[in-house]
Design a protein around this motif. Sequence first.
Motif, PDB file in Angstrom:
ATOM      1  N   ASP A  78       0.845  -1.189   0.000  1.00 25.49           N
ATOM      2  CA  ASP A  78       0.000   0.000   0.000  1.00 25.49           C
ATOM      3  C   ASP A  78       0.880   1.238   0.000  1.00 25.49           C
ATOM      4  N   GLU A  79       0.921   1.928  -1.134  1.00 30.38           N
ATOM      5  CA  GLU A  79       1.752   3.123  -1.275  1.00 30.38           C
ATOM      6  C   GLU A  79       0.902   4.378  -1.436  1.00 30.38           C
ATOM      7  N   THR A  80      -0.279   4.383  -0.821  1.00 32.89           N
ATOM      8  CA  THR A  80      -1.222   5.485  -1.030  1.00 32.89           C
ATOM      9  C   THR A  80      -1.149   6.572   0.026  1.00 32.89           C
ATOM     10  N   SER A  81      -0.369   6.380   1.087  1.00 28.81           N
ATOM     11  CA  SER A  81      -0.310   7.393   2.141  1.00 28.81           C
ATOM     12  C   SER A  81       0.331   8.670   1.623  1.00 28.81           C
ATOM     13  N   GLY A  82      -0.244   9.805   2.034  1.00 22.89           N
ATOM     14  CA  GLY A  82       0.314  11.096   1.666  1.00 22.89           C
ATOM     15  C   GLY A  82       1.312  11.571   2.708  1.00 22.89           C
ATOM     16  N   PRO A  83       1.721  12.840   2.641  1.00 21.94           N
ATOM     17  CA  PRO A  83       2.659  13.391   3.625  1.00 21.94           C
ATOM     18  C   PRO A  83       2.132  13.212   5.046  1.00 21.94           C
ATOM     19  N   GLY A  84       3.001  12.727   5.933  1.00 19.30           N
ATOM     20  CA  GLY A  84       2.593  12.547   7.315  1.00 19.30           C
ATOM     21  C   GLY A  84       1.656  11.385   7.525  1.00 19.30           C
ATOM     22  N   GLY A  85       1.535  10.507   6.505  1.00 18.77           N
ATOM     23  CA  GLY A  85       0.644   9.359   6.646  1.00 18.77           C
ATOM     24  C   GLY A  85      -0.805   9.659   6.361  1.00 18.77           C
ATOM     25  N   SER A  86      -1.113  10.845   5.813  1.00 19.96           N
ATOM     26  CA  SER A  86      -2.505  11.215   5.528  1.00 19.96           C
ATOM     27  C   SER A  86      -3.061  10.342   4.414  1.00 19.96           C
ATOM     28  N   ARG A  87      -4.406  10.183   4.412  1.00 19.99           N
ATOM     29  CA  ARG A  87      -5.061   9.352   3.407  1.00 19.99           C
ATOM     30  C   ARG A  87      -6.281  10.055   2.840  1.00 19.99           C
ATOM     31  N   GLU A  88      -6.524   9.804   1.568  1.00 16.54           N
ATOM     32  CA  GLU A  88      -7.754  10.257   0.940  1.00 16.54           C
ATOM     33  C   GLU A  88      -8.897   9.350   1.395  1.00 16.54           C
ATOM     34  N   PRO A  89     -10.145   9.846   1.390  1.00 18.70           N
ATOM     35  CA  PRO A  89     -11.286   8.971   1.706  1.00 18.70           C
ATOM     36  C   PRO A  89     -11.307   7.769   0.769  1.00 18.70           C
ATOM     37  N   ALA A  90     -11.667   6.602   1.321  1.00 21.32           N
ATOM     38  CA  ALA A  90     -11.652   5.371   0.527  1.00 21.32           C
ATOM     39  C   ALA A  90     -12.848   5.276  -0.406  1.00 21.32           C
ATOM     40  N   GLU A  91     -14.003   5.825   0.010  1.00 21.34           N
ATOM     41  CA  GLU A  91     -15.228   5.641  -0.758  1.00 21.34           C
ATOM     42  C   GLU A  91     -15.520   6.844  -1.649  1.00 21.34           C
ATOM     43  N   ASN A  92     -15.872   6.552  -2.878  1.00 18.53           N
ATOM     44  CA  ASN A  92     -16.330   7.588  -3.801  1.00 18.53           C
ATOM     45  C   ASN A  92     -17.328   6.931  -4.754  1.00 18.53           C
ATOM     46  N   TYR A  93     -18.589   7.295  -4.596  1.00 20.82           N
ATOM     47  CA  TYR A  93     -19.645   6.703  -5.416  1.00 20.82           C
ATOM     48  C   TYR A  93     -19.875   7.468  -6.718  1.00 20.82           C
ATOM     49  N   ASN A  94     -19.081   8.486  -6.954  1.00 19.28           N
ATOM     50  CA  ASN A  94     -19.289   9.310  -8.141  1.00 19.28           C
ATOM     51  C   ASN A  94     -17.939   9.810  -8.653  1.00 19.28           C
ATOM     52  N   VAL A  95     -17.064   8.867  -8.959  1.00 15.08           N
ATOM     53  CA  VAL A  95     -15.726   9.209  -9.439  1.00 15.08           C
ATOM     54  C   VAL A  95     -15.821   9.845 -10.817  1.00 15.08           C
ATOM     55  N   ALA A  96     -15.160  10.981 -10.984  1.00 14.90           N
ATOM     56  CA  ALA A  96     -15.180  11.711 -12.253  1.00 14.90           C
ATOM     57  C   ALA A  96     -13.751  11.968 -12.710  1.00 14.90           C
ATOM     58  N   PRO A  97     -13.546  12.218 -13.994  1.00 14.96           N
ATOM     59  CA  PRO A  97     -12.202  12.524 -14.492  1.00 14.96           C
ATOM     60  C   PRO A  97     -11.532  13.630 -13.694  1.00 14.96           C
ATOM     61  N   THR A  98     -10.251  13.464 -13.478  1.00 15.37           N
ATOM     62  CA  THR A  98      -9.319  14.293 -12.687  1.00 15.37           C
ATOM     63  C   THR A  98      -9.396  13.995 -11.190  1.00 15.37           C
ATOM     64  N   ASP A  99     -10.342  13.158 -10.731  1.00 14.58           N
ATOM     65  CA  ASP A  99     -10.362  12.749  -9.332  1.00 14.58           C
ATOM     66  C   ASP A  99      -9.180  11.823  -9.041  1.00 14.58           C
ATOM     67  N   PRO A 100      -8.706  11.791  -7.782  1.00 11.79           N
ATOM     68  CA  PRO A 100      -7.699  10.801  -7.403  1.00 11.79           C
ATOM     69  C   PRO A 100      -8.347   9.425  -7.274  1.00 11.79           C
ATOM     70  N   VAL A 101      -7.727   8.407  -7.839  1.00 13.44           N
ATOM     71  CA  VAL A 101      -8.286   7.052  -7.830  1.00 13.44           C
ATOM     72  C   VAL A 101      -7.189   6.048  -7.464  1.00 13.44           C
ATOM     73  N   LEU A 102      -7.614   4.844  -7.102  1.00 17.32           N
ATOM     74  CA  LEU A 102      -6.666   3.778  -6.818  1.00 17.32           C
ATOM     75  C   LEU A 102      -6.302   3.037  -8.098  1.00 17.32           C
ATOM     76  N   ALA A 103      -5.039   2.646  -8.187  1.00 17.82           N
ATOM     77  CA  ALA A 103      -4.565   1.836  -9.305  1.00 17.82           C
ATOM     78  C   ALA A 103      -3.586   0.805  -8.772  1.00 17.82           C
ATOM     79  N   VAL A 104      -3.647  -0.387  -9.339  1.00 15.52           N
ATOM     80  CA  VAL A 104      -2.742  -1.473  -8.969  1.00 15.52           C
ATOM     81  C   VAL A 104      -1.699  -1.614 -10.063  1.00 15.52           C
ATOM     82  N   VAL A 105      -0.421  -1.574  -9.687  1.00 15.53           N
ATOM     83  CA  VAL A 105       0.665  -1.729 -10.651  1.00 15.53           C
ATOM     84  C   VAL A 105       1.620  -2.804 -10.141  1.00 15.53           C
ATOM     85  N   SER A 106       2.539  -3.216 -10.976  1.00  9.59           N
ATOM     86  CA  SER A 106       3.594  -4.141 -10.588  1.00  9.59           C
ATOM     87  C   SER A 106       4.919  -3.511 -10.991  1.00  9.59           C
TER      88      SER A 106
END
Length: 261
Positions: free
Chosen positions: A22-50
């Motif tokens: 999990d590499e999603t923590s921001g500065p100081g360990g802050s996190r964006e809200p996990a739930e978004n029922y209305n994701v729109a372009p330019t919003d921050p989203v989760l992505a899985v990479v290798s």
Amino acid sequence: MCGRYATTVDPALLAVELDALDETSGPGGSREPAENYNVAPTDPVLAVVSRHSHEHPDDIPARRIRRMRWGLLPSWTKASEPGVPARGAPLFNARADTAATKPAFRSALKTKRALVPMDGWYEWLTEPATTGKAAKVPYFMTPADGSRLYAAGLWSVWRDREADTAPLLSVTILTTDSVGELQSIHDRMPLILTPDRWDRWLDPDADAPGDLLDPIDAAVAAGIEIRRVSDRVNSVRNDGPELIAPVAAPGSAVGEQITLL
């Protein structure tokens, strides 16, 4: 076409499920809200990479959960001011059948492929209204068994070489021809990848296998429910689980089989 979707999974839980970092923590360990029922372009989203470790590049690549801007920003995009990319149309979708030939996507298709987790996606279908005027009615496409979907994505890293700012990660969702009943809603849909295809898709050391870019299997499409939902989703300012709750078409009851026009 996929211009709006819903996602509710917490990145820490996703990391456990996928055996990922999990590499999603921001500065100081802050996190964006996990739930978004209305994701729109330019919003921050989760992505899985290798990716390989920077410290140990010869090690086996590991899955990583990262937060990215939805709307791919090619690495060659110019800056409008120090640390700020020039504005342009957000590249939130890319056609799976042409991505290899498009300058904005072809490099990412070779080495930067991702999975984008989602509960489901929205589309709007033009239907006759009770007043006689056509209306765009929102539908939510989601697994009938309540599971999660993973859409094929491409990602990029943008840096302003002249400014001392953090790199900007961005992602686009690949689309393909719709299959089965989904064709009644839209002729395009996200390219959904099943677990047996994840490793080959994410492999950073190999080109994307061509068969993974084909339209999804009919059996996978058959497991996706088409659900009429509230027009509150029309505004990106609205959020909450009520956006994905089924609503009745005029003259029918909730839970009744929807007949698409």
